[in-house]
Structure formats: C-alpha cells, structure tokens
Design an enzyme around this catalytic site. Structure first.
Site, PDB file in Angstrom:
ATOM      1  N   GLU A  92       0.953  -1.151  -0.131  1.00  0.00           N
ATOM      2  CA  GLU A  92       0.118   0.414   0.129  1.00  0.00           C
ATOM      3  C   GLU A  92       0.656   1.091  -0.378  1.00  0.00           C
ATOM      4  O   GLU A  92       2.304   1.540   0.463  1.00  0.00           O
ATOM      5  CB  GLU A  92      -0.384   0.394   0.859  1.00  0.00           C
ATOM      6  CG  GLU A  92      -2.176  -1.665   1.276  1.00  0.00           C
ATOM      7  CD  GLU A  92      -2.932  -1.085   2.165  1.00  0.00           C
ATOM      8  OE1 GLU A  92      -3.201  -0.141   3.126  1.00  0.00           O
ATOM      9  OE2 GLU A  92      -4.147  -2.026   2.743  1.00  0.00           O
ATOM     10  N   SER A 113       7.979  -1.620   3.440  1.00  0.00           N
ATOM     11  CA  SER A 113       8.107  -2.436   4.151  1.00  0.00           C
ATOM     12  C   SER A 113       7.237  -3.224   4.971  1.00  0.00           C
ATOM     13  O   SER A 113       7.261  -4.625   5.393  1.00  0.00           O
ATOM     14  CB  SER A 113       9.564  -2.589   4.461  1.00  0.00           C
ATOM     15  OG  SER A 113      10.187  -2.394   3.066  1.00  0.00           O
ATOM     16  N   GLU A 167       9.446  -7.682  -2.969  1.00  0.00           N
ATOM     17  CA  GLU A 167       9.371  -8.651  -2.553  1.00  0.00           C
ATOM     18  C   GLU A 167      10.204  -8.972  -1.039  1.00  0.00           C
ATOM     19  O   GLU A 167      10.399 -10.709  -0.949  1.00  0.00           O
ATOM     20  CB  GLU A 167       9.108 -10.203  -2.921  1.00  0.00           C
ATOM     21  CG  GLU A 167       8.822 -10.269  -4.142  1.00  0.00           C
ATOM     22  CD  GLU A 167       8.290 -11.957  -4.563  1.00  0.00           C
ATOM     23  OE1 GLU A 167       7.814 -12.928  -3.968  1.00  0.00           O
ATOM     24  OE2 GLU A 167       7.766 -11.912  -6.073  1.00  0.00           O
TER      25      GLU A 167
END
Length: 396
Positions: free
Chosen positions: A128, A133, A378
C-alpha cells in the site's frame, strides 16, 4: 556423496526453457521493452508450454512439478529478460500459489486450471502507498455485509504486478476485516491489533479500479499498476482461508517468493556473464580482443563467481522447501545475495561494454535498468538482513 547436478527431468526442463528464451524471447523482447508493451504473444506461448502450471498438480491443470522446477525456468528466462521472468514469477508464486495453498476446493477448481494454462494471470494485492516494507500496516478494509453476504472492500494498493493486463483474472487482496483488543499481561492498557484477511477480487468487479501503467525505470515489458477499491463487493465465499489468517498467509507466500526472486536474480547475473563473454571475445582495442586483457578477465571471473554462488543459495533454499524443512533464513540469504550479485554484475557488464552498454539495443543496458528493483521487491535487502538476524536468535 552430495551431487548438485540436475536429474534428467530438471535438465530437460532447463534446456527447453533456455532454448525458448534464446529463440523466442531474445529476438522480440527489446521492441516490447522499448515501447512499454506487454508481450502477450510470448506469454501465450509460455502458457502453451505449461510454464504457469509447473508447480501445481495435474488435477488442477498443472504440470505436476514443483517449486524447484519453477525456479529453474525463472533463472533461464531471466538470463535473457526479466520482464518475462517476473510475469511468470508473479503469476505463479503471487497469483496462483495463494489459491493453491489456502483456497477451498471450489476456489481451486474455479481458478487454477485457467491460471495454470496461462489463459488468465493472477496478482497479489499486498503493498500500500503508506505501507512499503511494513506489510502489517494495512489500511485497506473489508466489511462483511451480513444482509447481502458480501465483503465490501475499500482502499488502495500499489506496485501490483500483472494486475491490469487484458488477461488478468483476479487479484487476491489483503484487508483489515476487524480488530481485536488484547490486555497486557501486566494489567496495563489494552492494545488493539489489526486482523488481516485475504479476499479474492475478480477482474472487472464494480468498484475495483485499475490505474494506468506506471512509468518505470525497468521491467518495461511487464505490467505494474495501482489499484483502488471503492465499496467493491464480492461474495463472502471469496475469502481465502480463514478470517484473520491473511498476515500469516502472505508471510508464507513471500518466504517462497524470495526463492523465486533469487532464481530470477541469478538468471540476470548469469546473463550479464553471457553477454560480457560474447562481447569481450569480439570487441577489439589496441590490436587485440578486450578479453585478452587480465582486467576484463578478472571482472568476468568475479561475475561468474557471484552468479554461481547465487545459484547454490537459491537451490539450497528450494531444496529445503521441497523437503518440508525450515527455509526462511536460507530464502532470505538467497534473495539478499543474488539481488546484490545481479546489481554488481549488471554494473560490471555495462562497464565492459563501454559506451555500447549505455545503448538500449544491447541487452546489458536492459539488465542494468532491471536489476535495482530486485533489491526492493518482495522484501528489501534491509528486510532480508533483519530476517536473517532474527533467525539467528538476535533480539529485534
């Protein structure tokens, strides 16, 4: 005795994907990349090859392989192009894998056959604008309307891969579904903890808006967008797993995904070696090929060392995953090391190519533009170091 060589099935897969990458992807991808176009033709061919179904059982339309097979394919694709590789990685590990891992039988039967065939792509709506993180800082909400039996979703997601293509079928969205209050053991103030759940949102659902493509530094032939949800309604049955399990679900998915990103990063690092070897053997300066210079030889030797070590790291993490062993630390190590190797190798490959390395018609220019995101997506490199430290028992 340990044997790190691939067995015949894995080697056949690796060779098949390598041939596809060199014969089909390499001649075409530069034009897609330059024009910021999604390579539908290439993706359709990957679907026909069964690449999107590699780690899934045949009963759901998959190839009956495993996560190691997926990672082999990702490495070989990324040796040529990362946009194509990340489309596969996100479509499988972020799009289809949550449904396979946590979905009901009905959800699996509805979605997996088309995801495995490449007819549809899936996406994972986690990040978002204000989260980054801090994946637990979810602001998107999902309220269950008891009268209609529907989830009502409101919020925004950003940097979501595969979310706006013509063949995107769904986005699995993490959202706050409720909050629970906990009292401290010492009898102090009660604290409220978010309850995060995962919900499947089919493409085209009213209230679900896909923004235009980002203007990106790299991965220009992949699809990345911001998503918004305004009173977006989906059936209660679209809940993935149980209420409140969304946080645990995406942690598992990200742990696995880091192995895949490590394999992709290894491919980019190895691609830099491949291109540099070819260029150094052809480019002549001062009466001889530049590859005859020890300075260039040492650069390429170090590049090969980084790619080789990265490969060992992701294969170790993938092996642990397949054997049901703990792999969180090893996945973080693989992702951290290989993404760093990709960045350094891309820089060195560009240097070896000189001015030509700054020209977009040379693959290393594309590699240089694509490599940096591997230290971010990721889980940033900082997050990987944090995870490794925690797994070593260090206090957070």
């Amino acid at each position: 005795m340990l044997d790190h060589r691939l067995d015949s099935e894995y080697e056949e897969l690796r060779r098949t994907v390598a041939e596809f990458a060199n014969d089909v992807v390499a001649p075409k991808i530069g034009d897609y990349y330059e024009h910021n176009e999604f390579p539908y033709e290439i993706i359709r061919e990957m679907g026909r090859m069964g690449l999107f179904g590699l780690p899934f059982p045949e009963e759901y339309g998959g190839m009956g392989g495993d996560y190691f097979a997926l990672c082999l394919a990702l490495e070989e694709l990324a040796r040529v192009d990362s946009s194509v590789a990340i489309t596969l990685e996100a479509g499988v590990s972020l799009g289809a894998m949550p449904i396979f891992r946590f979905g009901t039988e009905e959800q699996k039967q509805e979605w997996l056959p088309r995801l495995c065939s490449g007819e549809l792509l899936g996406a994972f709506g986690l990040t978002e604008p204000e989260g980054g993180s801090d994946a637990g800082a979810t602001r998107t909400t999902a309220r269950l309307d008891e009268e209609t039996g529907e989830w009502v979703i409101n919020g925004t997601k950003c940097f979501i891969t595969n979310s706006g293509t013509d063949i995107t079928g769904l986005v699995t969205v993490t959202a706050l579904t409720e909050s629970t209050t906990h009292s401290s053991e010492a009898g102090g103030k009660a604290s409220t903890r978010p309850v995060i759940s995962s919900i499947i949102v089919p493409a085209g659902t009213p209230g679900f808006t896909v923004s235009k493509k980002y203007s990106k530094v790299g991965w220009n032939a992949s699809d990345t967008r911001e998503l918004s949800f305004a009173d977006c309604r989906v059936p209660a049955a679209n809940l993935l797993g149980e209420v409140g399990r969304g946080y645990a679900q995406f942690l598992r998915i990200l742990d696995e995904g880091r192995i895949a990103i490590a394999a992709l990063s290894t491919g980019l690092a190895q691609g830099c070696v491949d291109q540099s070897l070819a260029y150094a053997s052809e480019r002549r300066a001062f009466g001889r090929t530049i590859g005859a210079n020890q300075a260039i030889q040492f650069k390429i030797a170090d590049m090969e060392m980084r790619a080789h070590t990265s490969r060992l790291a992701w294969r170790d993490a993938a092996s642990r995953l397949l054997h049901g062993e703990p792999f969180k630390k090893e996945a973080a190590i693989a992702k951290l090391h290989s993404s760093d190797a990709a960045v350094v190798n891309a820089r060195e490959a560009t240097q070896i190519h000189g001015g030509y390395g700054f020209m977009n018609e040379f693959p290393v220019a594309r590699f240089w533009r694509d490599c940096k995101i591997l230290e971010i997506g990721e889980g940033t490199s900082e997050v990987q170091r944090m995870l490794i430290a925690r797994e070593l028992g260090m206090a957070s």
